[in-house]
Design a protein around this motif. Sequence first.
Motif, PDB file in Angstrom:
ATOM      1  N   ALA A  57       0.840  -1.190   0.000  1.00  0.00           N
ATOM      2  CA  ALA A  57       0.000   0.000   0.000  1.00  0.00           C
ATOM      3  C   ALA A  57       0.875   1.241   0.000  1.00  0.00           C
ATOM      4  N   ALA A  58       0.422   2.258  -0.699  1.00  0.00           N
ATOM      5  CA  ALA A  58       1.240   3.465  -0.828  1.00  0.00           C
ATOM      6  C   ALA A  58       1.286   4.220   0.487  1.00  0.00           C
ATOM      7  N   GLY A  59       0.164   4.811   0.897  1.00  0.00           N
ATOM      8  CA  GLY A  59       0.123   5.534   2.162  1.00  0.00           C
ATOM      9  C   GLY A  59       0.944   6.803   2.135  1.00  0.00           C
ATOM     10  N   GLY A  60       0.752   7.633   3.152  1.00  0.00           N
ATOM     11  CA  GLY A  60       1.525   8.861   3.259  1.00  0.00           C
ATOM     12  C   GLY A  60       0.941   9.985   2.419  1.00  0.00           C
ATOM     13  N   ARG A  61       1.461  11.180   2.676  1.00  0.00           N
ATOM     14  CA  ARG A  61       1.003  12.376   1.970  1.00  0.00           C
ATOM     15  C   ARG A  61       1.934  12.653   0.802  1.00  0.00           C
ATOM     16  N   VAL A  62       1.366  12.843  -0.387  1.00  0.00           N
ATOM     17  CA  VAL A  62       2.167  13.145  -1.568  1.00  0.00           C
ATOM     18  C   VAL A  62       2.684  14.571  -1.475  1.00  0.00           C
ATOM     19  N   ILE A  63       4.009  14.711  -1.555  1.00  0.00           N
ATOM     20  CA  ILE A  63       4.591  16.051  -1.507  1.00  0.00           C
ATOM     21  C   ILE A  63       5.182  16.481  -2.843  1.00  0.00           C
ATOM     22  N   ALA A  64       5.417  15.521  -3.733  1.00  0.00           N
ATOM     23  CA  ALA A  64       5.920  15.857  -5.067  1.00  0.00           C
ATOM     24  C   ALA A  64       5.797  14.626  -5.951  1.00  0.00           C
ATOM     25  N   ARG A  65       5.649  14.850  -7.243  1.00  0.00           N
ATOM     26  CA  ARG A  65       5.663  13.744  -8.203  1.00  0.00           C
ATOM     27  C   ARG A  65       6.103  14.285  -9.556  1.00  0.00           C
ATOM     28  N   GLY A  66       6.557  13.370 -10.403  1.00  0.00           N
ATOM     29  CA  GLY A  66       7.033  13.809 -11.704  1.00  0.00           C
ATOM     30  C   GLY A  66       7.435  12.637 -12.584  1.00  0.00           C
ATOM     31  N   SER A  67       7.966  12.962 -13.746  1.00  0.00           N
ATOM     32  CA  SER A  67       8.472  11.959 -14.691  1.00  0.00           C
ATOM     33  C   SER A  67       9.987  11.986 -14.694  1.00  0.00           C
ATOM     34  N   GLY A  68      10.587  10.817 -14.877  1.00  0.00           N
ATOM     35  CA  GLY A  68      12.040  10.732 -14.962  1.00  0.00           C
ATOM     36  C   GLY A  68      12.491  10.709 -16.411  1.00  0.00           C
ATOM     37  N   VAL A  69      13.779  10.467 -16.588  1.00  0.00           N
ATOM     38  CA  VAL A  69      14.382  10.437 -17.925  1.00  0.00           C
ATOM     39  C   VAL A  69      14.501   8.985 -18.378  1.00  0.00           C
ATOM     40  N   ASN A  70      13.975   8.686 -19.549  1.00  0.00           N
ATOM     41  CA  ASN A  70      14.072   7.346 -20.122  1.00  0.00           C
ATOM     42  C   ASN A  70      15.156   7.364 -21.191  1.00  0.00           C
ATOM     43  N   ASP A  71      16.403   7.250 -20.744  1.00  0.00           N
ATOM     44  CA  ASP A  71      17.552   7.276 -21.648  1.00  0.00           C
ATOM     45  C   ASP A  71      17.822   5.861 -22.136  1.00  0.00           C
ATOM     46  N   TRP A  72      17.512   5.605 -23.424  1.00  0.00           N
ATOM     47  CA  TRP A  72      17.614   4.249 -23.963  1.00  0.00           C
ATOM     48  C   TRP A  72      19.017   3.679 -23.884  1.00  0.00           C
ATOM     49  N   ARG A  73      20.030   4.534 -23.750  1.00  0.00           N
ATOM     50  CA  ARG A  73      21.414   4.050 -23.776  1.00  0.00           C
ATOM     51  C   ARG A  73      21.825   3.369 -22.478  1.00  0.00           C
ATOM     52  N   ARG A  74      21.025   3.497 -21.415  1.00  0.00           N
ATOM     53  CA  ARG A  74      21.475   3.060 -20.097  1.00  0.00           C
ATOM     54  C   ARG A  74      21.011   1.665 -19.704  1.00  0.00           C
ATOM     55  N   TYR A  75      20.309   0.967 -20.625  1.00  0.00           N
ATOM     56  CA  TYR A  75      19.876  -0.403 -20.338  1.00  0.00           C
ATOM     57  C   TYR A  75      19.786  -1.175 -21.654  1.00  0.00           C
ATOM     58  N   PRO A  76      19.807  -2.505 -21.606  1.00  0.00           N
ATOM     59  CA  PRO A  76      19.747  -3.293 -22.845  1.00  0.00           C
ATOM     60  C   PRO A  76      18.355  -3.260 -23.457  1.00  0.00           C
ATOM     61  N   PRO A  77      18.229  -3.678 -24.710  1.00  0.00           N
ATOM     62  CA  PRO A  77      16.895  -3.755 -25.323  1.00  0.00           C
ATOM     63  C   PRO A  77      16.032  -4.783 -24.618  1.00  0.00           C
ATOM     64  N   GLY A  78      14.718  -4.549 -24.652  1.00  0.00           N
ATOM     65  CA  GLY A  78      13.780  -5.516 -24.100  1.00  0.00           C
ATOM     66  C   GLY A  78      13.534  -5.378 -22.616  1.00  0.00           C
ATOM     67  N   PHE A  79      14.010  -4.312 -21.974  1.00  0.00           N
ATOM     68  CA  PHE A  79      13.800  -4.128 -20.544  1.00  0.00           C
ATOM     69  C   PHE A  79      12.671  -3.140 -20.239  1.00  0.00           C
ATOM     70  N   VAL A  80      12.606  -2.046 -21.000  1.00  0.00           N
ATOM     71  CA  VAL A  80      11.728  -0.934 -20.641  1.00  0.00           C
ATOM     72  C   VAL A  80      10.943  -0.479 -21.864  1.00  0.00           C
ATOM     73  N   ASP A  81       9.672  -0.146 -21.662  1.00  0.00           N
ATOM     74  CA  ASP A  81       8.881   0.493 -22.706  1.00  0.00           C
ATOM     75  C   ASP A  81       9.589   1.781 -23.117  1.00  0.00           C
ATOM     76  N   ALA A  82       9.684   2.028 -24.425  1.00  0.00           N
ATOM     77  CA  ALA A  82      10.496   3.139 -24.916  1.00  0.00           C
ATOM     78  C   ALA A  82       9.815   4.500 -24.818  1.00  0.00           C
ATOM     79  N   ALA A  83       8.603   4.573 -24.278  1.00  0.00           N
ATOM     80  CA  ALA A  83       7.887   5.840 -24.193  1.00  0.00           C
ATOM     81  C   ALA A  83       8.662   6.854 -23.357  1.00  0.00           C
ATOM     82  N   GLU A  84       8.527   8.119 -23.708  1.00  0.00           N
ATOM     83  CA  GLU A  84       9.242   9.170 -22.994  1.00  0.00           C
ATOM     84  C   GLU A  84       8.783   9.274 -21.539  1.00  0.00           C
ATOM     85  N   ASP A  85       7.501   8.975 -21.279  1.00  0.00           N
ATOM     86  CA  ASP A  85       6.968   9.087 -19.916  1.00  0.00           C
ATOM     87  C   ASP A  85       6.882   7.734 -19.214  1.00  0.00           C
ATOM     88  N   ALA A  86       7.737   6.790 -19.604  1.00  0.00           N
ATOM     89  CA  ALA A  86       7.705   5.457 -18.994  1.00  0.00           C
ATOM     90  C   ALA A  86       8.206   5.458 -17.557  1.00  0.00           C
TER      91      ALA A  86
END
Length: 438
Positions: free
Chosen positions: A262-291
């Motif tokens: 369960a998540a719980g707690g009060r949300v104080i901030a949220r956002g999107s990170g950087v999906n830099d394709w160069r930092r992991y092998p193919p087939g690990f992460v959806d390539a969307a910018e907001d993944a």
Amino acid sequence: MTPTYTGVHVRRDADGAIRITTDRGSGPGGPVPDRAGDAADPGFGLAVLDAAGAVLTWPVLHGSGLPSAEVHDTRRAQQWLWALYGESVAAAVQDLASGEQGGVRVTAGVTALADGAARLAFGHWAARWWPASYTDGIPALDPGVLGLELAALTHRCHQLFDDRSDQPDDCAAELIQEHLAALDPLIQWWRAPSPHRDAGRRLGDVLRLIDDAADSTGLDGPELRRLRSALDRPGPAGATADPTALFARPDGYALAAGEKPAAGGRVIARGSGVNDWRRYPPGFVDAAEDAVSWTARALGARRRIEVEVLAHAAAPDGGASLVAEIQVDDGRPDRIPLARRDEVWEGRAGLDLPAESTEPTVEVGILLPGFDPGPGPEHPAGPDGATDRARRDAIRALARHRLAAADRPPAHDAARHRPFAPEPLLAETAAAATDEDY
């Protein structure tokens, strides 16, 4: 094929390497030099091929039939230079090899070998960088279909390679053995009635090249014997072969053990990170910018960050795991492990927020330790002010364009503005025919 000619610059640098660069169309001031080797180009913007004595590169978004080359062994490279660029370039390289630093400009022809090499390089690029994304609507390429076509193209371009072991792209036999399971579906696709007449021609070419490559390297087995039998008895098999059934994707995501906390707690901030394709092998992460997304919560006096990353459908459920790299303001980056759960990688950890920081800057990236080359620059680069994100968007647009064109031949007038590797790969054709769920 009517030969196409282009200007080529051949120069010998102070380090002794000979570099070949091609004109990339024309601008207001004349020919535009190919900047394939420019340090501003990210790794996913280049298709690369290791040949005998040289490394060949094509800029994926602005390519032509001819690559740029860095020749480090002119004796080995002479076996293919004439066939790839023509006699003028081969002679210029030979003259410069024993001369002083300097360069010349000559005319080269776009040859049959150049076309095959461009497709082979693009196939290797697609195996590493194809931006498969459920949320972006870009289907993944079937690795078996792609691997077998790479084997066929490698055999077709055998002039580029010699018998030394320093060319990782000279791997036809290994690719055939690794992807034998996809051979029977390819044969069924080829022999069945299909509206994709161009795909049928390409399928036949690929299967004949695989048969020839297997024969020349001594490969054998039931799958290859069935291939030879099918090639000896060409013609429709009598049943329609639906690529959707032949090359079915994984259905959904594997479920991870355990219950999502369960998540719980009060949300104080949220956002999107950087999906830099160069930092992991193919087939690990959806390539969307907001993944990559993150949420910071307050739990009493404590602070916690939660990271979620949309997984690629083929992402591993065990073994190597991704980590999230988190940096708050200008502090030292911290890493937290991510575990695969359903369709996401997720992780959480305590967050050290400075007491005086009311609106902290949180940066989150994802990577695979041991694979990661480090974060790429997320700032304007080059004369057009393009960012890495803009380049990723351009790669997505290229993928969509190629998928849309996979069912139809290129326009007749497209020869003058020929895109990189214009003819679709078989894996692209199969993906375009099976993308209803995207």
